[in-house]
Design a protein around this motif. Structure first.
Motif, PDB file in Angstrom:
ATOM      1  N   UNK A 168       0.811  -1.224   0.000  1.00  0.00           N
ATOM      2  CA  UNK A 168       0.000   0.000   0.000  1.00  0.00           C
ATOM      3  C   UNK A 168       0.843   1.273   0.000  1.00  0.00           C
ATOM      4  N   UNK A 169       2.115   1.126   0.398  1.00  0.00           N
ATOM      5  CA  UNK A 169       2.969   2.313   0.415  1.00  0.00           C
ATOM      6  C   UNK A 169       3.312   2.802  -0.992  1.00  0.00           C
ATOM      7  N   UNK A 170       2.876   2.053  -2.001  1.00  0.00           N
ATOM      8  CA  UNK A 170       3.034   2.538  -3.367  1.00  0.00           C
ATOM      9  C   UNK A 170       2.342   3.884  -3.541  1.00  0.00           C
ATOM     10  N   UNK A 171       1.359   4.168  -2.688  1.00  0.00           N
ATOM     11  CA  UNK A 171       0.647   5.452  -2.776  1.00  0.00           C
ATOM     12  C   UNK A 171       1.599   6.624  -2.596  1.00  0.00           C
ATOM     13  N   UNK A 172       2.417   6.589  -1.542  1.00  0.00           N
ATOM     14  CA  UNK A 172       3.323   7.707  -1.307  1.00  0.00           C
ATOM     15  C   UNK A 172       4.408   7.764  -2.375  1.00  0.00           C
ATOM     16  N   UNK A 173       4.836   6.608  -2.884  1.00  0.00           N
ATOM     17  CA  UNK A 173       5.834   6.613  -3.955  1.00  0.00           C
ATOM     18  C   UNK A 173       5.263   7.206  -5.235  1.00  0.00           C
ATOM     19  N   UNK A 174       3.994   6.890  -5.550  1.00  0.00           N
ATOM     20  CA  UNK A 174       3.357   7.472  -6.735  1.00  0.00           C
ATOM     21  C   UNK A 174       3.173   8.983  -6.586  1.00  0.00           C
ATOM     22  N   UNK A 175       2.829   9.425  -5.381  1.00  0.00           N
ATOM     23  CA  UNK A 175       2.690  10.861  -5.148  1.00  0.00           C
ATOM     24  C   UNK A 175       4.023  11.570  -5.341  1.00  0.00           C
ATOM     25  N   UNK A 176       5.085  10.969  -4.799  1.00  0.00           N
ATOM     26  CA  UNK A 176       6.418  11.551  -4.962  1.00  0.00           C
ATOM     27  C   UNK A 176       6.835  11.530  -6.425  1.00  0.00           C
ATOM     28  N   UNK A 177       6.527  10.439  -7.120  1.00  0.00           N
ATOM     29  CA  UNK A 177       6.855  10.380  -8.550  1.00  0.00           C
ATOM     30  C   UNK A 177       6.175  11.514  -9.310  1.00  0.00           C
ATOM     31  N   UNK A 196      -6.026   1.289 -11.555  1.00  0.00           N
ATOM     32  CA  UNK A 196      -5.723  -0.082 -11.155  1.00  0.00           C
ATOM     33  C   UNK A 196      -5.590  -0.244  -9.642  1.00  0.00           C
ATOM     34  N   UNK A 197      -5.756   0.834  -8.914  1.00  0.00           N
ATOM     35  CA  UNK A 197      -5.533   0.806  -7.470  1.00  0.00           C
ATOM     36  C   UNK A 197      -6.854   0.866  -6.709  1.00  0.00           C
ATOM     37  N   UNK A 198      -6.906   0.269  -5.520  1.00  0.00           N
ATOM     38  CA  UNK A 198      -8.105   0.390  -4.684  1.00  0.00           C
ATOM     39  C   UNK A 198      -8.344   1.837  -4.265  1.00  0.00           C
ATOM     40  N   UNK A 199      -9.598   2.144  -3.957  1.00  0.00           N
ATOM     41  CA  UNK A 199      -9.953   3.518  -3.578  1.00  0.00           C
ATOM     42  C   UNK A 199      -9.080   4.045  -2.445  1.00  0.00           C
ATOM     43  N   UNK A 200      -8.860   3.197  -1.417  1.00  0.00           N
ATOM     44  CA  UNK A 200      -8.136   3.691  -0.250  1.00  0.00           C
ATOM     45  C   UNK A 200      -6.687   4.046  -0.576  1.00  0.00           C
ATOM     46  N   UNK A 201      -6.100   3.367  -1.554  1.00  0.00           N
ATOM     47  CA  UNK A 201      -4.736   3.702  -1.960  1.00  0.00           C
ATOM     48  C   UNK A 201      -4.733   5.010  -2.755  1.00  0.00           C
ATOM     49  N   UNK A 202      -5.729   5.194  -3.607  1.00  0.00           N
ATOM     50  CA  UNK A 202      -5.851   6.449  -4.352  1.00  0.00           C
ATOM     51  C   UNK A 202      -6.042   7.623  -3.384  1.00  0.00           C
ATOM     52  N   UNK A 203      -6.855   7.416  -2.356  1.00  0.00           N
ATOM     53  CA  UNK A 203      -7.051   8.456  -1.347  1.00  0.00           C
ATOM     54  C   UNK A 203      -5.725   8.816  -0.686  1.00  0.00           C
ATOM     55  N   UNK A 204      -4.904   7.818  -0.410  1.00  0.00           N
ATOM     56  CA  UNK A 204      -3.611   8.074   0.212  1.00  0.00           C
ATOM     57  C   UNK A 204      -2.687   8.852  -0.710  1.00  0.00           C
ATOM     58  N   UNK A 205      -2.752   8.584  -2.012  1.00  0.00           N
ATOM     59  CA  UNK A 205      -1.975   9.387  -2.971  1.00  0.00           C
ATOM     60  C   UNK A 205      -2.320  10.865  -2.804  1.00  0.00           C
ATOM     61  N   UNK A 206      -3.623  11.156  -2.713  1.00  0.00           N
ATOM     62  CA  UNK A 206      -4.045  12.543  -2.536  1.00  0.00           C
ATOM     63  C   UNK A 206      -3.517  13.145  -1.249  1.00  0.00           C
ATOM     64  N   UNK A 207      -3.570  12.378  -0.163  1.00  0.00           N
ATOM     65  CA  UNK A 207      -3.085  12.905   1.120  1.00  0.00           C
ATOM     66  C   UNK A 207      -1.598  13.231   1.056  1.00  0.00           C
ATOM     67  N   UNK A 208      -0.823  12.355   0.458  1.00  0.00           N
ATOM     68  CA  UNK A 208       0.625  12.566   0.413  1.00  0.00           C
ATOM     69  C   UNK A 208       0.974  13.791  -0.434  1.00  0.00           C
TER      70      UNK A 208
END
Length: 494
Positions: A168-177, A196-208
């Motif tokens: 799930x930490x792919x969220x913060x890596x995608x945000x940084x990317x 391709x990601x679950x909603x909760x991971x997409x939400x985490x991308x936004x937070x980061x």
């Protein structure tokens, strides 16, 4: 049936204290835990290192970065005894690198983060997610240092690793990317793979993304705007993650001076809350909109929005909310030169606050009305409500400090000005320190504010022990952090 609950750890209690603004108490708790670990397990033990890290985490959250860095250094210095303590040491080094970066010590930070990456590679192997955990902060540091190409190479490896591992930490890596691609100016899509990601991971991308924004950099706006578009497409216009990103866009507009963009973002949030029937959230968005309109120079629109917010508060019926709206509306009316209506709203704000249960709401309403009375030359009335507000507020709350300073001016018979503001803040600082030290240690403590900083002169009654001297230094550093944080919050104008 008997309910069994797990008591919170000392670190959890300390962070709860931090959330209440009780930094000194949080630090005291973790200092005692460190001493207990030292007494029981010995200096340099894994338990000692863990306690050093916990204390460092608390100090870092309290903006005492240099002290936190030393705690992390001590934790890293402990010799691991087994697999778990070796794994913990990797975390300590990562924390050290992050704290050095936060302190602006970028050369040292890069050294520690690169060493951490090599240690993680040796410990986990290249395919393990634990290795990627060290890549991500290194990529972010390289981005900060302007090495966009180096950052891109490192972050792509982190994203590939975490994606492959389904972590799930792919969220913060995608945000940084996204931030690194944006910095490179290549016009590539910033947010990839969200479908391709679950909603909760997409939400985490936004937070980061919203957490990493530099609010002094105009380039942050197109990055955040792209995030809003991506979230709208993936989650919908009324999803909370989308609304949070819009709220962040409004805050960024305020900081960058883009008032029109700020107003537009808040209007979109307000419309969504209305569509969803979320009354209290709509009310708070309305208050934010009124403030934005006022700061954009459209006082008439702001007053109309305050009137609308008051109608919302009436429908909700909570006295604390009605008081907050009335207070802000009254202050805006006063700034617009409508003295009579301003007094009516501010007086009613106090009345509504007294019907509720929140002391800060009462105190803030009283102080707002007291300042109004003072500026109108009604010093006796000003003194009464200012004293009422100050008796129930935390003495280091920004509004309480403003109120205490204005009360000093009132007692001097002055109808404007806020008295000796520097002296008021210095007195509050002095009280904060004295109450946290042994009663027989200080002979005197003189505090003044010189060139925007605290100047301290201490006289001791006796020779302090080594632990007392360390405690004295720690308390002063905590006081600096406490007051700088509290006094940076929004407060009334003098």
């Amino acid at each position: 049936m008997r309910l069994v609950t797990t008591p919170p750890t000392p670190a959890e209690v300390a962070f709860a204290l931090l959330r209440e603004g009780r930094m000194g108490d949080a630090e005291n708790l973790m200092t005692r835990e460190l001493q207990a670990a030292t007494d029981k397990h010995g200096h340099g033990s894994p338990e000692w290192a863990s306690a050093q890290c916990d204390l460092g985490n608390v100090l870092l959250d309290a903006d005492q970065r240099d002290r936190a860095i030393e705690c992390y250094r001590r934790a890293v210095s402990a010799t691991p005894r087994d697999h778990e303590s070796r794994k913990d040491q990797l975390t300590y080094r990562l924390n050290l690198g992050l704290a050095l970066r936060m302190a602006g010590r970028l050369d040292e930070a890069e050294t520690e983060l690169r060493q951490g990456v090599q240690e993680r590679l040796a410990f986990y192997g290249r395919e393990h997610a634990g290795y990627a955990f060290g890549l991500e902060p290194l990529a972010d540091l390289l981005r900060q240092r302007g090495d966009v190409a180096g950052a891109r190479q490192v972050v792509e490896e982190a994203v590939a690793n975490l994606w492959r591992n389904g972590h799930e930490r792919v969220a913060s890596a995608l945000a940084l990317r996204a931030a690194i691609v944006h910095a490179g100016g290549t016009r590539e899509p910033l947010f990839v793979g969200l479908q391709q990601l679950p909603d909760e991971v997409v939400e985490q991308v936004g937070r980061v993304v919203t957490q990493m924004l530099d609010h002094d950099d105009p380039a942050a706006k197109p990055l955040l705007t792209s995030l809003v578009v991506a979230l709208e497409e993936r989650l919908g216009i009324d999803h909370q993650a989308t609304l949070n990103a819009l709220s962040a866009l409004a805050n960024l507009g305020r900081d960058l001076g883009d008032q029109a963009g700020r107003v537009d973002a808040i209007e979109r949030v307000l419309a969504s809350y209305d569509r969803q029937g979320r009354q209290e959230e709509a009310l708070m968005a309305g208050l934010g909109l009124a403030m934005a309109q006022d700061e954009a120079g459209d006082a008439e629109a702001a007053l109309r929005t305050y009137a609308s917010a008051h109608a919302r508060a009436e429908r909700i019926g909570r006295p604390e909310l009605r008081s907050q709206v009335l207070r802000n509306w009254g202050l805006a009316l006063k700034e617009a030169g409508q003295v009579g209506p301003a007094e009516q709203r501010l007086t009613e704000a106090v009345s509504q606050a007294r019907r509720g249960t929140d002391h800060d709401t009462v105190g803030r309403a009283c102080i707002a009305l007291g300042l109004f009375h003072q500026h109108e030359g009604r010093l006796s009335e000003a003194r009464t409500v200012l004293e009422e507000g100050l008796t129930i507020m935390d003495p280091v709350h920004p509004d309480a400090i403003i109120g205490r300073s204005h009360l000093g001016a009132v007692l001097d018979g002055r109808t404007c000005g806020c008295g000796d503001m520097a002296g008021t803040i210095a007195d509050a600082f002095r009280e904060f320190v004295i109450t946290r030290l042994p009663a027989d240690l200080l002979d005197r403590l003189d505090v003044a504010i010189v060139d925007g900083d605290f100047k301290i002169d201490v006289g001791l009654r006796r020779e302090p022990t080594e632990s007392e001297l360390e405690r004295l230094n720690d308390v002063f550093q905590t006081a600096h952090a406490e007051f700088r944080r509290r006094l940076s919050e929004p407060r009334y104008a003098g």
